[in-house]
Design an enzyme around this catalytic site. Sequence first.
Site, PDB file in Angstrom:
ATOM      1  N   TYR A 143       0.915  -1.136   0.351  1.00  0.00           N
ATOM      2  CA  TYR A 143       0.326   0.318   0.110  1.00  0.00           C
ATOM      3  C   TYR A 143       1.199   1.787  -0.122  1.00  0.00           C
ATOM      4  CZ  TYR A 143      -3.357   3.242   1.716  1.00  0.00           C
ATOM      5  OH  TYR A 143      -4.170   4.856   1.638  1.00  0.00           O
ATOM      6  N   ASP A 250       9.644   2.793  -0.117  1.00  0.00           N
ATOM      7  CA  ASP A 250       8.688   3.213   0.345  1.00  0.00           C
ATOM      8  C   ASP A 250       8.858   2.553   2.106  1.00  0.00           C
ATOM      9  OD1 ASP A 250       6.448   4.273   1.898  1.00  0.00           O
ATOM     10  OD2 ASP A 250       4.635   3.781   0.332  1.00  0.00           O
ATOM     11  N   LYS A 278       4.884   8.503   9.131  1.00  0.00           N
ATOM     12  CA  LYS A 278       4.337   7.869  10.174  1.00  0.00           C
ATOM     13  C   LYS A 278       5.248   8.502  11.918  1.00  0.00           C
ATOM     14  CE  LYS A 278       1.312   4.265   7.860  1.00  0.00           C
ATOM     15  NZ  LYS A 278       0.151   4.050   8.314  1.00  0.00           N
TER      16      LYS A 278
END
Length: 439
Positions: A143, A250, A278
């Site tokens: 994702y 990523d 994050k």
Amino acid sequence: MSTYELSRASYDLSKRYLAGGVASSLRAAMKPVPLFAESAQGAIVRDVDGNEYVDYLLAYGPLILGHAYGPVNEKVYAAMQCGITFGLQHKGEIELAKLLTEVLPCADKAVLSGSGTEAVMLALRLARAYTGRSKIIRFHGHYHGWSDSIYTSFPSADMPSASASASAEREHAVPPGTAGQSELSLRDVILLPWNDAAALEAALDEHEGEIAAVISEPVMCNSGCILPRPGYLELMREATASRGIVLILDEVITGFRLGLGGAHGRFGIKPDLVTVGKAMGGGFAVSGVAGRAELMALIENGTVSHLGTLNGNCVATAAALATIGELAKDDGAAYVKMEKNASKLTVGLRELLGKHGIRGVINGIGPVFHFMFTEQSVVEDFASFNLRDSAKYALFAERMLDAGVLVRTNGLWYVSAAHGDAEIEATLRAADRVLGGLQ
Ligand SMILES: Cc1ncc(COP(=O)(O)O)c(C=O)c1O
């Protein structure tokens, strides 16, 4: 039995004004009801009904130091007294960008954004501008945020994939993730199985001269927390470098979670670009792209636009500087603690599976792991991940909530530096009771 009456009532009220009742679509999946939080401190979150939980959701990953971490809040508060955002430059941006270049092994330079989705959008844009090519290879089960440029229906084993031999039509059939997304936005996206060196090499050969970037999570955290097979990331690095393709790792989940240098520091792989978010901000909205000077030069010389009203604001930079500073303290003592506690949990959960005669797999690295019920003995690719019993796990998650432990419905657990022995032991006691009732 916990009651969730006030959460239920809040959800009903919320739905009258907030479309869908939740601020991010994924949150609606929570059972028995999307919980409404009242307050949180450290590893504990309290809902509006007064129930308290040991928290392993951690806001989907960012809260690496736990909730309301005092030293970070103080630094953010102090920064706010001098202005929150200027639309001008300030020294916090220089300090944060410099720090990123010091701790991320692949970073000559860095840029700042607000979310992981934006960081990925920029990385893809840099890769296309740098190579003058348009195609992007991404992988099943990964994702990369919800932008039109990369969001596919959250991949499942039976969705059409662009295997090495796939025709152009099938490649173009990569389905949009949502209504309202132009199918054309994914026209240049090629979807491959991950952890499959042959599929990658074949696709790179088939599309020689067309691929701008390969984008990959370095550990497939979003689907099973699956580690790369030995040599796979090295092959990905070599095969892209030799063809002039930009490798984007990523690290929105793994960055600052698997160590200050993220997964690429841990594995010793140097991507051309890395995306972080994050954990970098400890719960405040901040993200970044870092990487090779030649790629970053495209921003410097105005070839590639990178925009954002709130980019590099004082709250974001103070939060990230303070969070990374805390993580770096005492030679990374926070990482040692998190890894020890994550390991206690995974060892304990495996023992409990054995005790209750339930088949399951726990894959993890550092302070993140995926717990699933499955008949498989190992889960190391997306196809075997899809054989898990996700309904049984959702029931487990719901019952864990009732037993005072908040875990994500899909099986991914995050451990923070605020979790200690007491929380781990309480969690294992709860899991013992819940697993006992699941047989
Ligand atoms: C690997 C990865 N990349 C990108 C994103 C998107 O980040 P954000 O939700 O901050 O936009 C996520 C979010 O979960 C992610 O896991």
